[in-house]
Design a protein around this motif. Structure first.
Motif, PDB file in Angstrom:
ATOM      1  N   GLU A 833       0.845  -1.189   0.000  1.00  0.00           N
ATOM      2  CA  GLU A 833       0.000   0.000   0.000  1.00  0.00           C
ATOM      3  C   GLU A 833       0.882   1.242   0.000  1.00  0.00           C
ATOM      4  O   GLU A 833       1.846   1.328   0.761  1.00  0.00           O
ATOM      5  N   PHE A 834       0.549   2.217  -0.876  1.00  0.00           N
ATOM      6  CA  PHE A 834       1.268   3.473  -0.888  1.00  0.00           C
ATOM      7  C   PHE A 834       0.831   4.293   0.312  1.00  0.00           C
ATOM      8  O   PHE A 834      -0.369   4.528   0.507  1.00  0.00           O
ATOM      9  N   GLY A 835       1.797   4.736   1.118  1.00  0.00           N
ATOM     10  CA  GLY A 835       1.474   5.486   2.320  1.00  0.00           C
ATOM     11  C   GLY A 835       1.788   6.964   2.185  1.00  0.00           C
ATOM     12  O   GLY A 835       2.335   7.428   1.185  1.00  0.00           O
ATOM     13  N   SER A 836       1.424   7.730   3.208  1.00  0.00           N
ATOM     14  CA  SER A 836       1.698   9.161   3.266  1.00  0.00           C
ATOM     15  C   SER A 836       2.409   9.459   4.577  1.00  0.00           C
ATOM     16  O   SER A 836       1.945   9.077   5.656  1.00  0.00           O
ATOM     17  N   TRP A 837       3.547  10.144   4.490  1.00  0.00           N
ATOM     18  CA  TRP A 837       4.319  10.466   5.686  1.00  0.00           C
ATOM     19  C   TRP A 837       3.532  11.365   6.630  1.00  0.00           C
ATOM     20  O   TRP A 837       3.733  11.341   7.848  1.00  0.00           O
ATOM     21  N   ASN A 838       2.653  12.191   6.083  1.00  0.00           N
ATOM     22  CA  ASN A 838       1.900  13.122   6.923  1.00  0.00           C
ATOM     23  C   ASN A 838       1.036  12.415   7.958  1.00  0.00           C
ATOM     24  O   ASN A 838       0.687  12.988   8.987  1.00  0.00           O
ATOM     25  N   GLN A 839       0.658  11.188   7.674  1.00  0.00           N
ATOM     26  CA  GLN A 839      -0.160  10.436   8.629  1.00  0.00           C
ATOM     27  C   GLN A 839       0.650   9.982   9.839  1.00  0.00           C
ATOM     28  O   GLN A 839       0.089   9.581  10.851  1.00  0.00           O
ATOM     29  N   HIS A 840       1.972  10.032   9.752  1.00  0.00           N
ATOM     30  CA  HIS A 840       2.818   9.455  10.808  1.00  0.00           C
ATOM     31  C   HIS A 840       3.789  10.450  11.429  1.00  0.00           C
ATOM     32  O   HIS A 840       4.164  10.291  12.588  1.00  0.00           O
ATOM     33  N   LYS A 887      18.160   5.942   8.302  1.00  0.00           N
ATOM     34  CA  LYS A 887      17.413   5.078   9.211  1.00  0.00           C
ATOM     35  C   LYS A 887      16.171   4.572   8.482  1.00  0.00           C
ATOM     36  O   LYS A 887      15.582   5.289   7.664  1.00  0.00           O
ATOM     37  N   ILE A 888      15.799   3.341   8.782  1.00  0.00           N
ATOM     38  CA  ILE A 888      14.536   2.814   8.265  1.00  0.00           C
ATOM     39  C   ILE A 888      13.498   2.967   9.363  1.00  0.00           C
ATOM     40  O   ILE A 888      13.670   2.453  10.478  1.00  0.00           O
ATOM     41  N   ALA A 889      12.440   3.725   9.074  1.00  0.00           N
ATOM     42  CA  ALA A 889      11.391   4.014  10.057  1.00  0.00           C
ATOM     43  C   ALA A 889      10.240   3.025   9.903  1.00  0.00           C
ATOM     44  O   ALA A 889       9.737   2.824   8.792  1.00  0.00           O
ATOM     45  N   HIS A 890       9.875   2.379  11.005  1.00  0.00           N
ATOM     46  CA  HIS A 890       8.685   1.533  11.070  1.00  0.00           C
ATOM     47  C   HIS A 890       7.641   2.269  11.894  1.00  0.00           C
ATOM     48  O   HIS A 890       7.962   2.808  12.967  1.00  0.00           O
ATOM     49  N   PHE A 891       6.402   2.301  11.428  1.00  0.00           N
ATOM     50  CA  PHE A 891       5.333   2.932  12.187  1.00  0.00           C
ATOM     51  C   PHE A 891       4.381   1.847  12.684  1.00  0.00           C
ATOM     52  O   PHE A 891       3.690   1.190  11.894  1.00  0.00           O
ATOM     53  N   LYS A 892       4.400   1.659  13.997  1.00  0.00           N
ATOM     54  CA  LYS A 892       3.615   0.606  14.630  1.00  0.00           C
ATOM     55  C   LYS A 892       2.692   1.232  15.674  1.00  0.00           C
ATOM     56  O   LYS A 892       2.671   2.456  15.857  1.00  0.00           O
ATOM     57  N   GLU A 893       1.957   0.391  16.376  1.00  0.00           N
ATOM     58  CA  GLU A 893       1.018   0.910  17.373  1.00  0.00           C
ATOM     59  C   GLU A 893       1.731   1.715  18.445  1.00  0.00           C
ATOM     60  O   GLU A 893       1.222   2.710  18.946  1.00  0.00           O
ATOM     61  N   PHE A 916       7.840  -6.194   8.987  1.00  0.00           N
ATOM     62  CA  PHE A 916       7.091  -5.334   8.074  1.00  0.00           C
ATOM     63  C   PHE A 916       5.986  -4.578   8.790  1.00  0.00           C
ATOM     64  O   PHE A 916       5.392  -5.051   9.755  1.00  0.00           O
ATOM     65  N   SER A 917       5.763  -3.364   8.274  1.00  0.00           N
ATOM     66  CA  SER A 917       4.744  -2.448   8.775  1.00  0.00           C
ATOM     67  C   SER A 917       4.696  -1.331   7.749  1.00  0.00           C
ATOM     68  O   SER A 917       5.108  -1.512   6.608  1.00  0.00           O
ATOM     69  N   SER A 918       4.228  -0.147   8.144  1.00  0.00           N
ATOM     70  CA  SER A 918       4.455   1.027   7.295  1.00  0.00           C
ATOM     71  C   SER A 918       5.920   1.401   7.459  1.00  0.00           C
ATOM     72  O   SER A 918       6.378   1.650   8.575  1.00  0.00           O
ATOM     73  N   MET A 919       6.665   1.460   6.363  1.00  0.00           N
ATOM     74  CA  MET A 919       8.105   1.651   6.472  1.00  0.00           C
ATOM     75  C   MET A 919       8.643   2.493   5.317  1.00  0.00           C
ATOM     76  O   MET A 919       8.138   2.468   4.199  1.00  0.00           O
ATOM     77  N   GLY A 920       9.665   3.263   5.636  1.00  0.00           N
ATOM     78  CA  GLY A 920      10.324   4.097   4.642  1.00  0.00           C
ATOM     79  C   GLY A 920      11.637   4.606   5.212  1.00  0.00           C
ATOM     80  O   GLY A 920      12.028   4.268   6.332  1.00  0.00           O
ATOM     81  N   ILE A 921      12.346   5.453   4.443  1.00  0.00           N
ATOM     82  CA  ILE A 921      13.690   5.888   4.815  1.00  0.00           C
ATOM     83  C   ILE A 921      13.657   7.343   5.273  1.00  0.00           C
ATOM     84  O   ILE A 921      13.091   8.211   4.604  1.00  0.00           O
TER      85      ILE A 921
END
Length: 1175
Positions: A833-840, A887-893, A916-921
């Protein structure tokens, strides 16, 4: 001191008899003959001088040490031993120096030391064959980038001889550091040995260096802690004189041979380096201190290295003067053969073999390969056999050498040979991975080799024994080590050897990853491909009983296809020159496989540097039928060798192939080293009726007046062809010896200094940035590229942009549209799924973290995935960027969790054994420093055609696939078509503002664009460009506020072809029925009537019944559209006509909505942003 020397010399010469003094003067004149400091007046004065005057002339010509060197050398030739001994006894330094010089003469007078390529030759003075040395002017190395564009590089690169290595430039400054670089086997070591010998003989550098010391890097790897005294004075007779020698650092030369073989990283800070030559340190510290000039800063260095280590070397030494070793000329190959065989019949036989095969002649320009050929041919002649079948590849040449060597004992092939070969191959593979080219007897035993095997391989000149170290061996050359290491992978492993953990050898996967990431020549991989050559396989089976590994063969071929698929998309922002891949494909000589690999090169960027580069390019391009655009760069090296008939014929063959390629539409030729001979060949091929080239890019200013007229006349012969002027670029190989950050210290890294042109202008950009254009190719779009080819993605949720893909087997899979990649152990399904950084990320976090790539939410079984490749858009600046910031950022609960990537590469970061989760650099950096981080950017151009006008939207965004997709979808709502144009090549900076300008008839609002990161859910900035004139071409460019050009492009009428399509095609390039699929499905009512009109001609009976079986009209229409994958243009046109006939009000309403929604030009003060949030 000079007075004392003169008095002693007068005394000694006064003891000579009249005839002896006459002989002395004659020998002195002979010695001085050709020396630049010998003036005619000195010669005249010598003729008439007595012993006092001779002494005065010599003291005026030479320093003290040099006086006695020359005098004693002449006395030795005259046989005056007593006088020599008397002088040495009076001054111990003279005696010790003569002993050292004599030792050096003895040590370096023989050509064969195990690492040279001249095994049969004994006297290096008599047998040395000159090597071609290409010097690049130090003026060219030091001029600014702006001035370099105006220079004529042909005049700055020239062939030199050894005495000119440390020669002065135009300002009469000699270099302190000279780097001799060249490919493996080209003759670097034999050249340094000749330099040492010539210095010891008094024939070289006598007026510059009083003492020269030779350091072999392979030997240095074996040493531990010592002082510089211990390191360099082991051959000096008396340590007492060291203090005096070291007191004259300007007169010292250190030769460091084989820098690329050193195992040390040289990462110590300067404070930890050695400051004094008496201090004891590890050898790595001593050598680092010499290279970085913390010790003997005024001394000189001569360093040899392979090109692969140039980057590491440049980080250590200041202002190196680079000289490339090119190997043998054709004339020197003949001379080498004559000296090798020394028998007229054999020489004629060898020359007849080599002159009938251009490929072999090309190989023999590399001295090591010339020696291998001569050795094999000599064995055949000695046995009374006919000359061997001519090897077409380097691998075949090495295999021939092995076969001849093992066949000498008459029991070949046999199980014993296979066991011996396996042991040698496993030893080579182990040494390849641990980087230690030297080994001992225990290593031989561990690999199952005994004393007899040791003797056999020494006798075959595959191994050599180090005389300075007991029980110490190495391969005679690194090329042999890599050849046998490649054979280790190809031969089927025995179970006990496979299970034995003592062999520190990594698998094929790690080898290929290292090759892919190195970006330089890796001969072991070329040998791997060569060992899969069908003829080579037959040779192996004929000569050895051990079977080849089918598993390795399948794995390598699979990797080759995948690598071909993703060669350009793994690093879309900095496309790699495919030349190394071409070398590998040439070795395999399998036309079917090469054709398959070349399918994925619609655009090729190629830099030709050697004869072999031209040869392999001809082989591969001849089998490429999809190439549309090509950037062809001819280096100084190749241009200076155009006098060779062989190279001219190769050049003609290459140009003929290109000009007759029906698919090739655009060609850029650069290098600024093309003379009239080569350009006349080029011009002749362009005139041929079969040449369909549409656009030719040249730097016309560098052509002669005659050639300019020829190319101007060409436009009359071929009016459809367009010739565009380009800015000259810098030789790709030349850049290895320059540091752009030093050229413009006032500029930020990667940014062009004010008043200069960018390194690569838009004239290169069609070939420099393939991402946007290549991603839309049917073979790559919305597909992963895997081991067996493309794997299609399924869009399972359009609103949330969720895709699903099923990987059918283990391997590496890459999605070119996004840069995302996975290595998997087995079959698996992945949701993306394509995510948006603004949500995190909130505002506070954005002050400390810079977004460096797209965000993905990935759902997959983590046990199956061995690594994930996440794309980023940060420029690593040739390895100078601090990758620890990634850094690789994971967004979890629980919030944001950070993880260090396993490694960071030019376009992606790799995380092994990932969760795996929502992840990006992200980059850890202060907000105020964002503007100092260079990133790669993308320009997007969208157009809408009116009846008499055109509107364009220009975006400048970071190279993030999620932003690009969001803009594509937003512009499609207003029926704007994206034009495929190249993006900026030079890295830019977040927060930078750029002026938008173009053709005079354009209205541009706003006239400035800012490069900033706006997530996919935010408004995106763009400039709107309006023109009421459809007939004129539209030129566009972006410039820094100081006027420096960053990007430019040209919009031609052909680019707008799709937008001029009839109403049945939507303005986005998609057909009307595809563009409005959703409305047609939900609002069509008379489905059965439509099916009846499509039946028979467009629908089969089975398809017709399947659609009719659905219960509702929308379901029936969905079923109809499910067959759209096989529809052609005629089908879609017919369906459109049927819809107009059966549902005219619906079609008219959709078309009227299209027209009403087209945006009008904004006011001059408006800020252009998309009016809707991009989801």
């Amino acid at each position: 001191m000079a007075v004392n020397t003169r008095q002693r010399l007068v005394q000694y010469l006064g003891e000579l008899k009249k005839e002896e003094l006459k002989t002395f003067k004659l020998l002195l004149q002979n010695y001085l003959l050709g020396k630049e400091f010998l003036k005619e007046k000195h010669q005249n004065r010598l003729d008439k001088a007595g012993h006092t005057k001779v002494a005065s002339i010599m003291v005026n010509l030479f320093d003290e040490q040099r006086v006695w060197d020359v005098v004693i050398r002449i006395w030795e030739k005259m046989g005056l031993k007593e006088m020599c001994e008397k002088a040495k006894a009076e001054d111990p330094l003279i005696g010790n120096r003569r002993k050292y010089i004599n030792r050096m003469r003895e040590k370096f007078s023989l050509t064969w030391d195990g690492s040279s390529c001249l095994k049969n030759l004994r006297d290096l003075h008599k047998e040395f064959i000159s090597l071609l040395l290409l010097c690049k002017s130090r003026e060219a190395e030091n001029i600014s980038m702006g001035n370099r564009y105006n220079s004529v590089m042909t005049k700055q690169a020239h062939i030199i001889d050894m005495p000119a290595l440390f020669g002065p430039d135009k300002r009469k400054h000699g270099p302190q550091t000279v780097v001799l670089h060249g490919t493996s086997g080209i003759g670097k070591t034999i050249l340094t040995r000749k330099i040492m010998l010539d210095w010891a003989e008094g024939d070289l550098f006598q007026d510059r260096f009083q003492n020269v010391f030779y350091l072999n890097c392979r030997t240095l790897n074996l040493m531990l802690e010592m002082s510089l005294t211990d390191l360099i004075f082991k051959d000096w007779p008396d340590p007492q004189a060291i203090e005096l020698i070291m007191s004259k650092p300007k007169a010292l030369l250190f030769i460091i041979d084989g820098f690329d073989e050193l195992k040390w990283p040289f990462e110590e800070p300067k404070s930890e380096l050695c400051q004094h030559w008496k201090e004891k340190h590890p050898v790595s510290i001593l050598l680092g201190s010499l290279l970085r000039k913390t010790m003997f800063p005024k001394s000189s260095l001569l360093i040899t290295t392979q090109p692969s280590a140039m980057g590491r070397l440049k980080a250590l030494v200041e202002n190196p003067h680079c000289v490339e070793i090119l190997g043998f000329t054709e004339a020197n190959i003949e001379m080498y053969i004559s000296k090798f065989f020394r028998n007229e019949a054999k020489v004629l036989k060898a020359l007849s073999v080599i002159k009938t095969n251009d490929t072999l002649l090309n190989m023999c320009s590399v001295p090591l390969e010339c020696w291998i050929f001569c050795t094999c041919l000599n064995q055949q002649i000695e046995r009374g056999e006919e000359p061997m079948s001519i090897p077409q590849t380097t691998t075949a040449l090495y295999l021939s050498y092995l076969s001849f060597g093992l066949s000498n004992d008459g029991s070949y092939p046999s199980q014993h040979h296979d066991t011996r070969l396996r042991g040698l191959c496993s030893l080579a593979a182990e040494k390849f991975w641990d980087g230690k080219l030297t080994f001992d007897g225990d290593d031989l035993k561990r690999h199952g080799l005994d004393a007899s095997d040791d003797s056999a391989f020494l006798g075959m000149y595959i191994l050599e024994k180090k005389n300075d170290y007991k029980n110490c061996y190495n391969f005679i050359h690194r090329r042999f080590l890599e050849f046998f290491a490649a054979m280790f992978y190809v031969l089927e492993e025995e179970k006990e050897r496979r299970d034995d953990s003592v062999f520190a050898v990594r698998g094929m996967k790690e080898l290929l990853e290292q090759y892919r990431d190195s970006g330089t020549e890796v001969f072991i991989v070329r040998f791997l491909f060569g060992l899969l050559n069908e003829e080579t396989v037959r040779e192996l089976k004929r000569n050895f009983t051990c079977p080849m590994s089918e598993r390795v063969k399948a794995e390598l071929l699979q990797w080759m296809i995948v690598q071909s698929n993703i060669q350009r998309t793994m690093n879309p922002l900095l496309p790699q020159d495919p030349l190394e891949m071409f070398h590998c494909l040439y070795e395999i000589q399998n036309e079917a496989l090469v054709k398959k690999a070349m399918e994925y090169f619609p655009r090729i960027r190629l830099s030709l540097h050697t004869q072999k580069d031209v040869l392999v390019s001809i082989f591969c391009i001849k089998l490429c039928y999809s190439v549309e655009r090509m950037w062809l760069h001819v280096s100084q090296t190749l241009a200076l060798m155009y006098s060779s008939p062989l190279i001219l014929s190769r050049w003609q063959e290459l140009i003929s192939i290109l000009s007759n390629k029906q698919s090739l539409k655009e060609l850029q030729l650069s290098g600024s080293f093309l003379d009239d001979r080569s350009m006349k060949i080029f011009y002749k091929e362009l005139r041929h009726p079969n040449c369909k080239l549409q656009t030719l890019r040249l730097h016309m200013a560098e052509l002669s007046e005659d050639m300019k007229k020829e190319f101007e006349a060409l436009l009359k012969i071929k009016p459809s062809m367009e010739i565009l002027e380009t800015t000259p670029d810098i030789d790709v190989k030349e850049k290895e010896c320059h540091n752009s950050s030093q050229e413009h210290p006032s500029s930020r890294p990667g940014e062009i200094a004010p008043g200069t042109k960018p390194e690569v202008t838009s004239s290169l950009s069609p070939f420099d940035r393939l991402k946007d254009e290549q991603l839309d190719l049917e073979r790559c779009h919305n597909k992963f590229l895997g081991p067996n080819g493309p794997v299609k993605l399924e869009l399972i949720d359009k609103n949330r942009n969720i895709y699903r893909v099923h990987f059918p087997m283990a391997g590496f899979y890459h999605w070119p549209d996004t840069g995302l990649g996975f290595s998997v152990r087995s079959e698996v399904t992945v949701d993306i799924e394509f995510g948006s950084w603004n949500q995190h990320l909130d505002w506070t976090q954005k002050q400390s973290w810079m977004i460096a790539g797209p965000l993905f939410h990935i759902t997959v079984d983590p046990e199956v995935v061995t690594s994930v490749h996440l794309p980023h858009f940060v420029s690593l600046q040739g390895g100078n960027f601090d990758v620890s910031l990634f850094k690789i950022a994971h967004f979890k609960e629980e919030g944001m969790v950070l993880e260090n990537p396993t490694r960071v590469e030019s376009s992606h970061a790799i995380l092994e054994n990932p969760s795996f989760s929502s992840m990006g650099i992200l980059l850890r950096i202060m907000h105020t420093t964002f503007k100092f981080i260079p990133i790669y950017s993308t320009t997007l151009i969208y157009c809408h055609l009116g009846a008499e006008d055109i509107t364009l939207h220009l975006y400048l965004i970071p190279s993030d696939c999620t932003i690009k997709k969001a803009i594509d979808e937003e512009e499609a709502k207003f029926h704007f078509l994206r034009l495929h144009k190249p993006s900026p090549v030079t890295p830019l900076y977040i927060g930078s503002r750029f002026l938008v300008s173009g053709s005079k008839h354009l209205e541009i609002m706003p006239a400035e664009l800012e490069l900033c990161y706006q997530s996919a859910g935010e408004c995106q900035f763009f400039s709107e460009i309006y023109s009421s004139n459809l007939k004129e071409k539209i030129s566009l460019d972006l410039r820094h506020l100081n006027g420096t050009l960053v990007w430019e492009t040209l919009v031609r009428s052909g680019d707008l072809g799709l937008a001029r399509a009839p109403v049945s095609s939507a303005p986005t390039g998609r057909h009307f029925v595809d563009q409005h699929r959703d409305q047609i499905i939900s609002r069509v009512t008379s489905v059965d009537v439509i099916l009846d009109k499509l039946y028979s001609q467009f629908l089969s009976n089975e398809e017709y019944e399947h659609i009719r079986a659905e219960k509702t009209n929308p379901d029936k229409m969905r079923r109809l559209f499910s067959f759209s994958i096989s529809w052609d243009r005629n089908y879609r046109d017919h369906l459109y006509e049927v819809l107009k006939e059966t549902h005219p009000h619906l079609i008219n309403e959709i078309q009227n909505t299209e027209k009403a929604s087209v945006k009008k030009p904004l006011g001059a003060n408006d800020i252009a942003t998309s009016p809707y949030k991009l989801n």
